[in-house]
Design a protein around this motif. Structure first.
Motif, short mmCIF file in Angstrom:
data_model
loop_
_atom_site.label_atom_id
_atom_site.label_comp_id
_atom_site.label_asym_id
_atom_site.label_seq_id
_atom_site.Cartn_x
_atom_site.Cartn_y
_atom_site.Cartn_z
N ILE A 85 0.86 -1.18 0.00
CA ILE A 85 0.00 0.00 0.00
C ILE A 85 0.90 1.23 0.00
CG2 ILE A 85 -1.75 1.28 1.27
CD1 ILE A 85 -2.66 -1.45 2.39
N VAL A 86 0.72 2.07 -1.01
CA VAL A 86 1.53 3.26 -1.14
C VAL A 86 0.63 4.46 -0.85
CG1 VAL A 86 2.92 4.64 -2.70
CG2 VAL A 86 2.96 2.15 -2.87
N LYS A 87 1.05 5.31 0.08
CA LYS A 87 0.28 6.52 0.40
C LYS A 87 0.98 7.71 -0.22
CE LYS A 87 -1.55 4.69 4.68
NZ LYS A 87 -1.66 4.87 6.12
N HIS A 88 0.28 8.42 -1.06
CA HIS A 88 0.85 9.61 -1.70
C HIS A 88 0.52 10.84 -0.86
CE1 HIS A 88 2.00 7.47 -5.31
NE2 HIS A 88 0.83 6.84 -5.26
N ALA A 89 1.48 11.70 -0.74
CA ALA A 89 1.27 12.90 0.07
C ALA A 89 0.66 14.02 -0.73
CB ALA A 89 2.58 13.37 0.67
#
Length: 89
Positions: A85-89
């Motif tokens: 899971i990649v969280k983009h800022a």
């Protein structure tokens, strides 16, 4: 602790028979191999180990314990992993 008993051998033909001595072809046929990458299971006897020892350049030998460990490692590698899971800022 007692050492585990090797009951069977798994023999795989790794190379083809083209250009191989006639005696080696006869040994491969006696083991029961007919084509490349074929694997057969044979009992662990001195006669079978002697036949395999004459042509180690053509065969791959695994004991029942080695094969079980290899198949377990392959199954572990094929297991599904949790998604990244990649969280983009």
């Amino acid at each position: 602790m007692a050492t585990p008993v090797v009951e069977s051998l798994f023999i795989t033909l790794k190379r083809g028979m083209a250009g191989v001595r006639h005696q080696h072809v006869r040994i491969v046929k006696a083991i029961g191999l007919t084509y490349r990458q074929q694997t057969v299971e044979r009992t662990n006897t001195p006669a079978m180990r002697g036949a395999v020892a004459k042509i180690p350049h053509l065969l791959t030998l695994e004991t029942n314990l080695q094969r079980a460990a290899r198949l377990a490692a392959q199954a572990e590698a094929r297991k599904l992993r949790p998604p990244v899971i990649v969280k983009h800022a």
